[in-house]
Design an enzyme around this catalytic site. Structure first.
Site, PDB file in Angstrom:
ATOM      1  N   ASP A  12       0.807  -1.229   0.000  1.00 15.17           N
ATOM      2  CA  ASP A  12       0.000   0.000   0.000  1.00 15.17           C
ATOM      3  C   ASP A  12       0.838   1.276   0.000  1.00 15.17           C
ATOM      4  OD1 ASP A  12      -2.233  -1.662   0.097  1.00 15.17           O
ATOM      5  OD2 ASP A  12      -2.227  -1.672   2.285  1.00 15.17           O
ATOM      6  N   LYS A  15       1.812   1.924  -5.195  1.00 12.99           N
ATOM      7  CA  LYS A  15       2.406   1.338  -6.419  1.00 12.99           C
ATOM      8  C   LYS A  15       1.512   1.555  -7.638  1.00 12.99           C
ATOM      9  CE  LYS A  15       2.462  -2.609  -4.285  1.00 12.99           C
ATOM     10  NZ  LYS A  15       2.140  -2.219  -2.894  1.00 12.99           N
ATOM     11  N   GLY A  39      -4.486  -4.549  -3.686  1.00  9.28           N
ATOM     12  CA  GLY A  39      -5.500  -3.526  -3.935  1.00  9.28           C
ATOM     13  C   GLY A  39      -4.747  -2.296  -4.391  1.00  9.28           C
ATOM     14  N   HIS A  40      -4.749  -2.050  -5.693  1.00 10.43           N
ATOM     15  CA  HIS A  40      -3.972  -0.938  -6.260  1.00 10.43           C
ATOM     16  C   HIS A  40      -4.922   0.145  -6.738  1.00 10.43           C
ATOM     17  CE1 HIS A  40      -0.337  -3.796  -7.107  1.00 10.43           C
ATOM     18  NE2 HIS A  40      -0.694  -3.760  -5.844  1.00 10.43           N
ATOM     19  N   GLN A 227       2.080  -6.124  -3.044  1.00 19.47           N
ATOM     20  CA  GLN A 227       2.577  -6.233  -1.661  1.00 19.47           C
ATOM     21  C   GLN A 227       3.890  -5.442  -1.501  1.00 19.47           C
ATOM     22  OE1 GLN A 227       1.427  -9.587  -3.134  1.00 19.47           O
ATOM     23  NE2 GLN A 227      -0.503  -8.702  -2.552  1.00 19.47           N
TER      24      GLN A 227
HETATM   25  P1  GDP Z   1      -0.743   0.131  -3.609  1.00 18.91           P
HETATM   26  O1  GDP Z   1      -1.332  -1.116  -3.087  1.00 18.91           O
HETATM   27  O2  GDP Z   1       0.725   0.222  -3.345  1.00 18.91           O
HETATM   28  O3  GDP Z   1      -1.049   0.374  -5.064  1.00 18.91           O
HETATM   29  O4  GDP Z   1      -1.402   1.323  -2.780  1.00 18.91           O
HETATM   30  P2  GDP Z   1      -2.969   1.476  -2.364  1.00 18.91           P
HETATM   31  O5  GDP Z   1      -3.732   1.863  -3.560  1.00 18.91           O
HETATM   32  O6  GDP Z   1      -3.419   0.274  -1.621  1.00 18.91           O
HETATM   33  O7  GDP Z   1      -2.876   2.617  -1.290  1.00 18.91           O
HETATM   34  C1  GDP Z   1      -2.388   3.883  -1.595  1.00 18.91           C
HETATM   35  C2  GDP Z   1      -3.495   4.927  -1.346  1.00 18.91           C
HETATM   36  O8  GDP Z   1      -2.898   6.185  -1.238  1.00 18.91           O
HETATM   37  C3  GDP Z   1      -4.484   5.027  -2.485  1.00 18.91           C
HETATM   38  O9  GDP Z   1      -5.728   5.435  -1.963  1.00 18.91           O
HETATM   39  C4  GDP Z   1      -3.874   6.114  -3.356  1.00 18.91           C
HETATM   40  O10 GDP Z   1      -4.805   6.782  -4.170  1.00 18.91           O
HETATM   41  C5  GDP Z   1      -3.311   7.029  -2.318  1.00 18.91           C
HETATM   42  N1  GDP Z   1      -2.089   7.745  -2.711  1.00 18.91           N
HETATM   43  C6  GDP Z   1      -1.063   7.342  -3.504  1.00 18.91           C
HETATM   44  N2  GDP Z   1      -0.091   8.282  -3.526  1.00 18.91           N
HETATM   45  C7  GDP Z   1      -0.500   9.293  -2.719  1.00 18.91           C
HETATM   46  C8  GDP Z   1       0.082  10.542  -2.294  1.00 18.91           C
HETATM   47  O11 GDP Z   1       1.185  10.915  -2.673  1.00 18.91           O
HETATM   48  N3  GDP Z   1      -0.669  11.300  -1.458  1.00 18.91           N
HETATM   49  C9  GDP Z   1      -1.894  10.919  -1.010  1.00 18.91           C
HETATM   50  N4  GDP Z   1      -2.560  11.719  -0.185  1.00 18.91           N
HETATM   51  N5  GDP Z   1      -2.460   9.752  -1.370  1.00 18.91           N
HETATM   52  C10 GDP Z   1      -1.772   8.953  -2.201  1.00 18.91           C
HETATM   53  P1  IMO Z   2      -0.857  -4.287  -2.119  1.00 10.61           P
HETATM   54  O1  IMO Z   2      -0.421  -4.894  -3.438  1.00 10.61           O
HETATM   55  C1  IMO Z   2      -0.712  -4.591   2.225  1.00 10.61           C
HETATM   56  C2  IMO Z   2      -0.773  -8.633   3.920  1.00 10.61           C
HETATM   57  C3  IMO Z   2      -1.981  -9.108   4.695  1.00 10.61           C
HETATM   58  C4  IMO Z   2      -1.306 -10.041   5.685  1.00 10.61           C
HETATM   59  C5  IMO Z   2      -0.221 -10.691   4.857  1.00 10.61           C
HETATM   60  C6  IMO Z   2      -0.607 -12.039   4.264  1.00 10.61           C
HETATM   61  O2  IMO Z   2      -2.160  -3.598  -2.180  1.00 10.61           O
HETATM   62  O3  IMO Z   2       0.253  -3.482  -1.543  1.00 10.61           O
HETATM   63  P2  IMO Z   2      -2.203 -12.771   2.292  1.00 10.61           P
HETATM   64  O4  IMO Z   2      -3.663 -12.576   2.081  1.00 10.61           O
HETATM   65  O5  IMO Z   2      -1.338 -12.205   1.203  1.00 10.61           O
HETATM   66  O6  IMO Z   2      -1.849 -14.203   2.584  1.00 10.61           O
HETATM   67  O7  IMO Z   2      -1.870 -11.944   3.629  1.00 10.61           O
HETATM   68  O8  IMO Z   2       0.057  -9.788   3.792  1.00 10.61           O
HETATM   69  N1  IMO Z   2      -1.053  -8.154   2.562  1.00 10.61           N
HETATM   70  C7  IMO Z   2      -0.978  -6.863   2.183  1.00 10.61           C
HETATM   71  N2  IMO Z   2      -0.738  -5.757   2.907  1.00 10.61           N
HETATM   72  N3  IMO Z   2      -0.879  -4.502   0.893  1.00 10.61           N
HETATM   73  C8  IMO Z   2      -1.093  -5.604   0.142  1.00 10.61           C
HETATM   74  O9  IMO Z   2      -1.109  -5.583  -1.199  1.00 10.61           O
HETATM   75  C9  IMO Z   2      -1.189  -6.856   0.799  1.00 10.61           C
HETATM   76  N4  IMO Z   2      -1.419  -8.120   0.379  1.00 10.61           N
HETATM   77  C10 IMO Z   2      -1.309  -8.895   1.454  1.00 10.61           C
HETATM   78  O10 IMO Z   2      -2.629  -8.037   5.332  1.00 10.61           O
HETATM   79  O11 IMO Z   2      -0.659  -9.287   6.683  1.00 10.61           O
HETATM   80 MG    MG Z   3      -2.860  -1.729  -1.796  1.00  9.80          MG
END
Ligand code: GDP
Ligand code: IMO
Ligand code: MG
Length: 454
Positions: A12, A15, A39-40, A227
């Protein structure tokens, strides 16, 4: 040219947004590991897309590949594709024939094992998507692969072998009554029809060959890690990890391209300017009380700096994309990032969420750890030792909230001075250039210093 996008922390980090930012210049975006546990988020003109399986390049109309290192839940995949089509996109997704398939019984077993562990420190806090059990079957040489869905005879035989074993595991070992998730006839019908759709839409590929041919034709490819490094099964804090390799090496084994191709390109580490964690496990720089059910860690940080944690959680919208769980929050952890930079060989960094930290009086960073009276600069190999680490903090003066869209337009020098000092510290410590700074969730809310594709 290839660019690999890797989570440097605990997932999170943003990416998806970075893949979207630079994805316009590439032709193909390939995922190399993980499944619908990811979850991207991509935000385009205020419209938000949350993608768990379809590579984030879909928003820009790029060809998406799910590599052999992924575990694919066809039900999620088709739901996501159909949903994107309804929203006016036309995702072109190719799936590796070698990728393993997630079945409903994997999800059930994921849940059962978490339940069994729930009274102890062992609970991982998985996303419940059946990721671990599917990789277990892969390693146990009893998994069912995407190609098997196209061969109905073979599919039935494989289900007849594996499902009764899984059923006995659930019922006899764990004492849980099983349902239709373990019914061979209905699994066969459902997954045969997924195979038919994969064939009808000509979606399956030998990923390594497909990508090699695209590169030979002059296409640029982006590898989208899911991840993060600290939840990598080999380089993370085992056992609180996912079951795949998000680290850069995974981009080779998980696509069928050589390490030379991946290593010959850019490897960009995505850094969140603070830390979040959704599952269990230590977090030495954790702020505030632990939220959610994180057994064994509820004593850590309780009450301490809860207001700062709460502020960051709310400002950053730090609730899990997949599960909705409130994310645990901590200060940036440099030993973690040094470990990550070494493991991945970052050629550049994208530091996100600088905006979220604004209006704090001070911003701290865990610069090193104390472990048994010794100062250490990276992460110990065992989680037990990691949880013994006490961070040594450095304190930076905070920065004001500003109009971040204007900052993104004006460029790096418009970033508040104290935030720049923070960024420069991170870059110096890791001896790696900052390529981009995220100042908001939108595609335009990014300050780009260097484009790895130019
Ligand atoms: P990922 O799993 O690495 O793709 O990241 P996620 O989408 O799970 O979580 C990142 C969250 O932060 C999302 O809601 C993005 O829209 C938001 N986000 C990404 N970059 C920034 C930033 O520079 N500032 C803020 N405020 N939000 C961001
Ligand atoms: P993105 O791609 C953050 C965490 C889960 C748990 C551990 C194992 O959005 O960054 P799993 O279901 O993979 O066997 O869970 O990994 N986890 C993540 N944490 N971002 C993710 O993906 C994750 N995918 C799995 O919360 O701790
Ligand atoms: Mg994510």
């Amino acid at each position: 040219m290839t660019v690999t996008i890797v989570g440097s922390q605990l997932g999170d980090e943003g990416k998806g947004g970075v893949v979207d930012l630079w994805g316009d210049a590439v032709d193909v975006v390939a995922r190399y590991q993980g499944g619908d546990n990811a979850g991207h988020t991509v935000v385009e003109d205020g419209t938000e897309y949350k993608l768990s399986l379809v590579p984030s390049g879909a928003v820009r109309g790029k060809v998406g590949v799910l590599g052999n290192g992924c575990v694919v839940n066809p039900s999620t995949l088709f739901e996501e594709i159909d949903d994107l089509r309804e929203r006016g996109l036309d995702p072109d997704v190719r799936v590796a024939r070698r990728a393993h398939v997630i079945f409903p019984y994997h999800r059930v077993l994921d849940g059962i094992e978490e339940d069994v562990k729930s009274d102890s420190d062992m609970k991982v806090g998985t996303t419940g998507r059946g990721i671990g059990p599917t990789y277990e079957d892969k390693a146990g040489r009893r998994g069912i692969r995407v190609a098997d869905l196209l061969d109905s005879e073979g599919l039935r035989e494989k289900l007849e072998y594996v499902v009764p074993q899984k059923q006995r595991l659930a019922e006899d070992v764990f004492g849980v009554e099983t349902g239709e998730e373990f019914d061979i006839a209905s699994l066969y019908e459902e997954y045969k029809s997924y195979g038919e759709r994969l064939a009808d839409e000509d979606m399956t590929v030998e990923a390594g060959q497909f990508l090699t041919d695209r590169i030979a034709d002059g296409d640029d490819v982006m590898f989208e890690g899911a991840q993060g490094t600290l939840i990598d099964i080999d380089h993370g804090n085992y056992p609180y990890v996912t079951s795949s390799n998000p680290t850069a090496g995974g981009a080779a084994t998980g696509t069928g391209l050589s390490p030379g191709i991946v290593g010959g390109g850019e490897i960009v580490g995505i850094v969140k300017a603070y830390l979040t964690r959704v599952g269990s496990g230590p977090l030495p720089t954790e702020l505030g009380g632990v939220v959610g059910d994180t057994p064994g860690y509820d004593e850590r940080g309780e009450g301490d700096n809860e207001d700062v944690a709460e502020y960051i959680r709310e400002e950053g919208g730090e609730y899990g994309t997949v599960t909705g769980r409130p994310r645990r929050v901590g200060w940036l952890d440099m030993p973690m990032l040094r470990h990550s930079a070494r493991t991945n060989g970052f050629t550049g960094l994208a530091v996100n969420h600088i905006d979220v930290l604004s209006d704090l009086d001070e911003v701290k960073v865990g610069h090193s750890y104390d472990l048994d009276g010794e100062e250490i600069y990276t992460v110990p190999a065992t989680t037990e030792r990691w949880s013994d680490c006490e961070p040594n903090f450095r304190t930076f003066d905070g920065w004001d909230d500003v109009n971040w869209s204007d900052v993104a337009d004006e460029g790096y020098d418009a970033i508040p001075e104290n935030a720049r000092a923070y960024l420069e510290y991170v870059s110096d410590e890791l001896d790696t250039d900052v390529y981009a700074v995220g100042v908001g969730p939108g595609r335009e809310e990014t300050v780009v210093l260097e484009n790895p594709l130019e």
